[in-house]
Design an enzyme around this catalytic site. Sequence first.
Site, PDB file in Angstrom:
ATOM      1  CB  ILE A  52      -0.915   0.019   1.238  1.00  0.00           C
ATOM      2  CG1 ILE A  52      -1.818  -1.227   1.266  1.00  0.00           C
ATOM      3  CG2 ILE A  52      -1.780   1.278   1.265  1.00  0.00           C
ATOM      4  CD1 ILE A  52      -2.640  -1.360   2.544  1.00  0.00           C
ATOM      5  CB  CYS A  53       0.973   4.262   0.375  1.00  0.00           C
ATOM      6  SG  CYS A  53       1.445   6.011   0.304  1.00  0.00           S
ATOM      7  CB  SER A  54       5.761   4.628   0.711  1.00  0.00           C
ATOM      8  OG  SER A  54       5.489   4.300   2.068  1.00  0.00           O
ATOM      9  N   GLY A  55       4.763   1.310   0.407  1.00  0.00           N
ATOM     10  CA  GLY A  55       5.207  -0.073   0.593  1.00  0.00           C
ATOM     11  C   GLY A  55       5.797  -0.677  -0.661  1.00  0.00           C
ATOM     12  CB  THR A  57       3.936   3.912  -5.300  1.00  0.00           C
ATOM     13  OG1 THR A  57       4.081   4.295  -3.924  1.00  0.00           O
ATOM     14  CG2 THR A  57       4.629   4.943  -6.170  1.00  0.00           C
TER      15      THR A  57
END
Length: 343
Positions: A115-118, A135
């Site tokens: 999720i997102c910056s993962g 992202t």
Amino acid sequence: MLLPDPARPHRVAALAFDGMAPFELGCVVELFGLPRPELAELGVPWYDLRVCAASPEPLRVVGGFTMSAEHGLDVLAEADTVIVPGVADVRGPVPDPLVAALRRAHGRGARLVSICSGAFALAAAGLLDGRPATTHWRYAALLQERFPAVRVNPSVLYVDDGDVLTSAGSAAGLDLLIHLVRTDHGPRVANTVARRLVVPPHREGGQAQFIEAAVTPAGGDDAVARAMAWALEHLARPITVADLAHVATMSQRSFIRHFHRRTGTSPLRWVIAQRVAASLPMLESTGVSVEEIGAAVGFESAVTFRRHFTRAMRTSPSAYRRAFAGGSGQGSRPATSARSPRS
């Protein structure tokens, strides 16, 4: 990918880390850790969620509190689905123990989700090489720069590439998590879960509609700014480069050169972008028809308005209105996600 084992619940592991924001992990806990007796009555086995961290020490969480995870990275490496809700620093290195755990999980056939910056953690582990991924739009260029082997798609809410899935920022993680439920248990269960969360089971559109797209303030008192300000006041009328150059008291060639130097685009492309941006509040807060809105912001026809709007926002005017104004009309379904042919 690991095949489901009907003898036990599907094991989901979510990463917690020092300096994390709580929203993304909270979404994972809400989806996979909350008991769902309404589904148990239907015979639907729910997930077994474990929150994991590299250390048992208390973790600092954005907002001024701490938390501790009961499980370590060894549990994360043994899960069926591994979810990375972010990284501490998109410009910093990903810890070697996490990289090793992600590679081990992937080698076993686990499903990897970010999720997102993962996505930066999955990329650092080499799990996105040659794959499509997304992202948060703010980090897309940096992800591509740091990991050029990744095929970054900054326009979608999530990418399903089979055993590796990535989502855009924050709330887009919910879209991806509900997609996982839909994949595992079908649309009926996904709709039930989405209803309990009070979110749509499927969100139309892509990240483009959430990127800052307000009408550009002209600012300043130079000739180009004067022409931009004039254009914003006259969007409903036809506007040509000759009109703008006249307001700026320049030749057309000189105006185009100065305009591009200031904005990075051409005058007419800029005008189109401002017309699309000006249409957004009308779609969000009025019941005026799409045709009338297109005319009000200066497009010569509804067809032209729809074409430029869809190109800029990755969704149609009608779909945008449904998403942001709660309408119920029918319209085209834009690309919310990207799904690789291999999936």
